[in-house]
Design a protein around this motif. Structure first.
Motif: not given
Length: 201
Positions: A41-48, A71-77
Motif C-alpha cells: 500500500r503506497p505511502l501518500r502525502t496528499e492534501e486537498l 512531500a512524497l509518495d513511496f512504493g515498492r516493487l
C-alpha cells in the motif's frame, strides 16, 4: 542505490534494493504511477488543494485536480531475480523543489513523467537530473483525448541528450508502469557502466 548487492552467509545473495525517483509537473500522474506498480500500500502525502494553493501552484490544464502531494509518495516493487525498487514520487510544485536534492541522494535514476498537453511542466525535472548527471527516462503519460506524439517528437521538444529513452505509458496500468521502470534500470545500468569504464581508462 539503497543497499549493495553482496553475498549472505551460506552462499545466498541478498536482494539488491535500488532507489528510483518519479518526477514531473503538477497533475502528470506521479502518485498514480507509484500506486499502480507498488506491491505494498503506497505511502501518500496528499492534501486537498486550497484556493491559495491553486493560485500559487498554477493548476491551469488540471482544474479538476482536487488534491496534490505535498512531500512524497513511496512504493515498492520486487522483481523475481531479487531486485527491488523503492519508488519515491517527488512533489511537482515549485515551492517543494527544495526536497528534490534530498530525495535524489543515492538514487539509481529517475522517471520523468510528461503530459504532452503541458510539456513545459516536466522541464524543471529534466533540467534537474541533467545537471546532477542522474540517468532518467521520459515517460509520456497518455491521457484520454490528448493528441498523440511520437517519442522522437518528444525527444526533440525536450532537447534530450543522445540515448535518453522516451517511452509511452499509461500511469494507471501496472504492466505499463513496470515496463517504464525496466527501461529505466536498463538505461541507468548502461550509463553507470560507461562511467566506470571511463573512470578506469
Amino acid at each position: 542505490m539503497v543497499r549493495e548487492h553482496d553475498d549472505a552467509p551460506g552462499g545466498e545473495t541478498t536482494p539488491l534494493v535500488l532507489k528510483v525517483l518519479v518526477a514531473g509537473g503538477l497533475g502528470v500522474g506521479r502518485t498514480t504511477l507509484v500506486g499502480a506498480v507498488s506491491e505494498i500500500r503506497p505511502l501518500r502525502t496528499e492534501e486537498l488543494l486550497s484556493r491559495a494553493g491553486r493560485s500559487a501552484d498554477g493548476t491551469g490544464g488540471v482544474e479538476q485536480k482536487t488534491a496534490t502531494a505535498v512531500a512524497l509518495d513511496f512504493g515498492r516493487l520486487t522483481f523475481r531475480y531479487g531486485l527491488s525498487l523503492h519508488l519515491f514520487g517527488t512533489p511537482g510544485q515549485d515551492r517543494f523543489w527544495f526536497l528534490w536534492d534530498e530525495l535524489a541522494q543515492g538514487a539509481l535514476g529517475a522517471v520523468v513523467l510528461a503530459d504532452t498537453r503541458r510539456l513545459e511542466g516536466c522541464f524543471p525535472a529534466v533540467d534537474h537530473f541533467k545537471r546532477r548527471r542522474i540517468p532518467f527516462v521520459v515517460a509520456v503519460n497518455r491521457f484520454p483525448g490528448a493528441r498523440t506524439h511520437s517519442p522522437d517528437d518528444v525527444f526533440r521538444a525536450l532537447d534530450l541528450d543522445q540515448g535518453t529513452p522516451v517511452v509511452l505509458c499509461d500511469a494507471r496500468e501496472r504492466d505499463s508502469g513496470k515496463e517504464v521502470l525496466i527501461r529505466l534500470v536498463e538505461h541507468a545500468g548502461r550509463v553507470h557502466t560507461a562511467r566506470l569504464l571511463e573512470a578506469v581508462s
